[in-house]
Write a protein that holds these residues in place. Structure first.
Motif, PDB file in Angstrom:
ATOM      1  N   SER A 107      44.482  36.726  41.175  1.00 43.56           N
ATOM      2  CA  SER A 107      43.827  37.365  40.032  1.00 43.56           C
ATOM      3  C   SER A 107      44.012  38.879  40.123  1.00 43.56           C
ATOM      4  O   SER A 107      44.292  39.437  41.185  1.00 43.56           O
ATOM      5  CB  SER A 107      42.330  37.037  40.049  1.00 43.56           C
ATOM      6  N   ARG A 108      43.829  39.511  39.011  1.00 39.13           N
ATOM      7  CA  ARG A 108      43.903  40.982  38.975  1.00 39.13           C
ATOM      8  C   ARG A 108      42.836  41.569  39.896  1.00 39.13           C
ATOM      9  O   ARG A 108      43.074  42.568  40.561  1.00 39.13           O
ATOM     10  CB  ARG A 108      43.725  41.455  37.540  1.00 39.13           C
ATOM     11  N   GLU A 109      41.678  40.923  39.950  1.00 38.73           N
ATOM     12  CA  GLU A 109      40.582  41.406  40.808  1.00 38.73           C
ATOM     13  C   GLU A 109      41.002  41.448  42.270  1.00 38.73           C
ATOM     14  O   GLU A 109      40.727  42.415  42.976  1.00 38.73           O
ATOM     15  CB  GLU A 109      39.345  40.524  40.665  1.00 38.73           C
ATOM     16  N   ASP A 113      41.297  44.554  44.745  1.00 39.82           N
ATOM     17  CA  ASP A 113      40.585  44.569  46.030  1.00 39.82           C
ATOM     18  C   ASP A 113      41.534  44.903  47.183  1.00 39.82           C
ATOM     19  O   ASP A 113      41.167  45.654  48.093  1.00 39.82           O
ATOM     20  CB  ASP A 113      39.918  43.218  46.299  1.00 39.82           C
ATOM     21  N   GLU A 154      39.005  36.237  50.506  1.00 39.96           N
ATOM     22  CA  GLU A 154      39.678  35.735  49.307  1.00 39.96           C
ATOM     23  C   GLU A 154      41.063  35.172  49.637  1.00 39.96           C
ATOM     24  O   GLU A 154      41.492  34.174  49.043  1.00 39.96           O
ATOM     25  CB  GLU A 154      39.794  36.857  48.273  1.00 39.96           C
TER      26      GLU A 154
END
Length: 173
Positions: A107-109, A113, A154
């Protein structure tokens, strides 16, 4: 009608079916060639994906080891090892970010991060280099350790998914 006229007439009549057959054979070969080219392109894409996945699966555990090494260095008070660990994180996290981005696996998140963790590692390195050795390592690296922990947590999920897909499960991106 003489023999030469007869041969010319037969040649004229037979040229059309032979030309039609020739065009048919050529068309068939072009179709086969196109299918082979499409199959080769697909195989190349699959190979590229497999190589990227394999590289990613090799780098994620290395990032987790860097995190562990950083924690041990902080506990032991070894500023040079802390600085080295931060440098390793910056390099390897950048590679992971690139692989995730190219493979569209994150994801872009998560990409943000990872970039934040690289920036935090860079900032911590700057603080360490200017400290003259009187810095509390745990305090000076708290932000970067938090950013690193968030990323490695993640990445664990991504490693699991990619490991399963590398084992032959169809790509479900």
């Amino acid at each position: 009608m003489n023999v030469l006229d007869l041969i010319g007439h037969v040649a004229d009549i037979s040229a059309v079916p032979i030309a039609i057959i020739g065009f048919g054979v050529t068309y068939n070969q072009v179709k086969k060639t196109r299918k082979a080219a499409e199959a080769a392109e697909s195989a190349a894409r699959n190979s590229q994906t497999a190589i990227g996945r394999s590289s990613l699966l090799g780098l994620i555990p290395q990032l987790q080891r860097v995190e562990e090494e950083l924690d041990r260095a902080i506990r032991s008070g070894s500023e040079p090892v802390v600085a080295s660990s931060l440098q390793s994180w910056r390099w390897q996290a950048g590679q992971v970010r690139g692989l995730l981005q190219v493979g569209k696996l994150a994801s872009r998140e998560l990409l943000v991060d990872i970039q934040d963790s690289v920036s935090a590692a860079s900032q911590a390195q700057i603080e360490l280099s200017g400290s003259g050795g009187d810095l509390n390592l745990a305090t000076a690296t708290k932000d970067v350790r938090d950013a690193i922990a968030k990323v490695t947590n993640e990445l664990g999920a991504i490693a699991t998914v990619q490991g399963i897909q590398a084992g032959g499960v169809d790509d479900a991106r």
